[in-house]
Design an enzyme around this catalytic site. Sequence first.
Site, PDB file in Angstrom:
ATOM      1  N   GLU A 288       0.867  -1.181   0.000  1.00 50.21           N
ATOM      2  CA  GLU A 288       0.000   0.000   0.000  1.00 50.21           C
ATOM      3  C   GLU A 288       0.901   1.228   0.000  1.00 50.21           C
ATOM      4  O   GLU A 288       1.213   1.760  -1.038  1.00 50.21           O
ATOM      5  CB  GLU A 288      -0.962  -0.011   1.194  1.00 50.21           C
ATOM      6  CG  GLU A 288      -2.006  -1.112   1.059  1.00 50.21           C
ATOM      7  CD  GLU A 288      -3.269  -0.872   1.857  1.00 50.21           C
ATOM      8  OE1 GLU A 288      -3.869   0.197   1.747  1.00 50.21           O
ATOM      9  OE2 GLU A 288      -3.646  -1.802   2.597  1.00 50.21           O
TER      10      GLU A 288
ATOM     11  N   GLU B 272      -1.418  -0.708  13.555  1.00 45.00           N
ATOM     12  CA  GLU B 272      -2.662  -0.471  12.809  1.00 45.00           C
ATOM     13  C   GLU B 272      -3.887  -0.848  13.640  1.00 45.00           C
ATOM     14  O   GLU B 272      -4.858  -0.103  13.699  1.00 45.00           O
ATOM     15  CB  GLU B 272      -2.641  -1.314  11.528  1.00 45.00           C
ATOM     16  CG  GLU B 272      -3.896  -1.196  10.686  1.00 45.00           C
ATOM     17  CD  GLU B 272      -3.718  -1.812   9.312  1.00 45.00           C
ATOM     18  OE1 GLU B 272      -2.842  -2.677   9.158  1.00 45.00           O
ATOM     19  OE2 GLU B 272      -4.450  -1.410   8.390  1.00 45.00           O
TER      20      GLU B 272
HETATM   21  C1  BGC Z   1      -5.363   1.238   5.041  1.00 42.19           C
HETATM   22  C2  BGC Z   1      -5.971   2.167   6.040  1.00 42.19           C
HETATM   23  C3  BGC Z   1      -7.069   2.874   5.317  1.00 42.19           C
HETATM   24  C4  BGC Z   1      -8.082   1.812   5.018  1.00 42.19           C
HETATM   25  C5  BGC Z   1      -9.377   2.274   4.478  1.00 42.19           C
HETATM   26  C6  BGC Z   1      -6.381   0.210   4.679  1.00 42.19           C
HETATM   27  O1  BGC Z   1      -5.946  -0.771   3.840  1.00 42.19           O
HETATM   28  O2  BGC Z   1      -4.169   0.705   5.455  1.00 42.19           O
HETATM   29  O3  BGC Z   1      -5.241   2.766   6.951  1.00 42.19           O
HETATM   30  O4  BGC Z   1      -7.563   4.015   5.882  1.00 42.19           O
HETATM   31  O5  BGC Z   1      -7.558   0.774   4.239  1.00 42.19           O
HETATM   32  O6  BGC Z   1     -10.278   1.877   5.338  1.00 42.19           O
END
Ligand code: BGC
Length: 747
Positions: free
Chosen positions: A340, A629
């Site tokens: 990501e 996270e």
């Molecule tokens: C990310 C988050 C993001 C989310 C959306 C994830 O895959 O890492 O931090 O805000 O997706 O809900």
Amino acid sequence: MNNKNWITAPVPMGSASCVFAKTVSLKKPLESAALSVSAIGLFEARIGGKKVGKAVLTPGYTAYDKRLQYMTFDVTDMMSGEARIEITGAPGWAVGKLGWKAAGKTYHDHYAVTAELSLCYADGTAETVVTDGTWEVFTSPVLFSDIYDGETVDYTAPITRLGNATPDATCEKFPLVPQLGEDITEHERLAPVSLFTTPKGERVLDFGQNMTGYVELTYCGKAGDRIELSFAEVLDREGNFYTENYRSAKNKIIYVSDGTPRVFKPRFSFQGFRYVRLDSYPAEAVEPRDFRAIAVHSDMARTGRLVTGNAKINQLYHNTVWGQKSNYLDLPTDCPQRDERLGWTGDAQVFCRTAAYNYDVRKFFEKWLADVRAEQREDGAVLGVVPSGVVGAYTRVSAAWGDCATVIPWELYCAYGDKQILCENFNLMKRWVDYQHSAGAEEYLWLGGYHYGDWLAMDAGPDVYMGATSTDLIASAFFYHSADLVVKAGEVLGEDVADYRTLRENVRRTFRDYFMENGMPKEQFPATSFNDKGEPRDPFRRGVTQTALVLILHFGLCDETERPALVSKLVELIEGFDGRMTTGFVGTPYILHVLTAAGRTDLAYRLLFEERNPSWLYSVTHGATTMWEHWNSQKEDGSFWSTSMNSFNHYAYGSVCDWIYGVAAGITFDERAAGYRKFTLAPHPDKRLGHINCALDTVCGRIESNWYYKGETVYYEFTVPQGTEATVLLPGGYTETVGGGTYHFAQ
Ligand code: BGC
């Protein structure tokens, strides 16, 4: 910079780098020389073998199809009679893999570079040298590079001339703009704290700190020696190297030595890591001193510093600062390690106040907001990820994510007092609110849609992504909040915002009619949005949740008389969850502020000091060196939340630090005299913290708030910059307005 001078390699390079080179002969004495360079992909420029400028991973990461930055360097001192200019190209973000859905190429199918060397001679004449078909192209030892997958550098690979560069008109579609943001540069260099062998028998270096950057190593072996490094953030419960949470990102560094002693480091990729596994390391003995982990991030000036008398809170603060360093690499990303590393708008929004305490983030956000503006859809929508690239199609237009459009400009204005920030973004703000206005089925509510909700909240059961709070309620509450911010911004700018004022009141009234009853949110709401199978996208849709109550209280959707009952309900829900929070990304940034505003700082501190999951100190007591996270990314038994979405370097929950700065230390801007021209000093001492030393460099000068306990007495020491005005507000109600100077109080 002219957009007509693009060149690329004469043969397809794939993910291998090549070097574009030209020798420039100076005909006369030089007065000055400037080199402007850009790449679709990444570039590294050298003159006479020396790197130009300190920045790495240039030209950074933007919405390339709308804004491709070029950088200009003063190279006067690097030019001599015969100067060889070399520009190495690489795929980077623009051409390599990007996003979890991206199978192949993103913005372009090959990398290309463009450069312009402007020479001013002492006799007043000038000459410009640009990239064109006269530049030669050579292979490079960088045989492979990719932001996610890593880098292969083989110094035994022969360097061959590939021919002359091919002029490349395919890149003229990328609009060139001067660099706006901070340079990405190298910062801390950390030595390994240990070298150990895992139960599986793998040799691993521990740098003691989860971080973003790369490893530099000194190697003096023989020709053909192959070094292979893998990276990890954590060890699993058996103590083995764990990489599953990187998902498809390979994060693999390979070097092949040519026998020349060298210092290696990647130039076109970066890793998020704490541990490094030596998959292949041919030297007899591994000398930890040959390895350094280099932190890489945007070159922002540090503005806030905070130390308390509590080691765990200090670690939490440390983790937040490292979360910011790790994820402010040219744009605010969710995480720095898996496939990501994207500009998730919600994450950026929830953390931006803390970010602006820690660092001067003006330039950093100015650049990213330019991308947000460039990518705002025709209808005003702002996507979940900016720059959206190939993942745009897979992200949602979600409340609390798109609201970065209003929240971030406003927070920056409050922190720095610069009206220009509001001016530049006022249209973005208004158009986002216009979108919210048109998005819902009901005129003054945002009902329906596909939101991320109170992401990762704990009230919908264990291990689910979306919390229990109604997404309609969250979306409509943010609609009100954003309309409110547009009104405030418009008032600062002297704009006519009568329509938005009316809209704000209509949204508030309609919100209260639809979502509330007798001053309380209703229990449950009807489904308004369905997936392809006809199932509600928002399975729980509850109104009486910690996050719902927090939003109603914090955004002012309740009447003053309703506050006590709403606060009691919030306290009841906290107590009902065994004294802990259930909030996710949306409710967490505000919950402690709401408790303080209600006179329940005691409970706010209880939540701050809580160590059981979910809590901020859970990760701290489980060895975290950055924010996780999930509240419980690694569970009590050492197992992981999941393999599919489990970052150990996600700053969102680090937003708690704006409460530590603003309430515990008590330094808060006054939005009516933004940029700390006026501010409050309203510390909330607590024995378990023992003391706080907090310093904040503002545009008006350094503010300090220190307090400590001696017996039962609290001693305060404040520094107020000259030319500013602070309202001191001590527990128990003592109030005094002071100008520049140093002040002492005891209570
Ligand atoms: C990310 C988050 C993001 C989310 C959306 C994830 O895959 O890492 O931090 O805000 O997706 O809900």
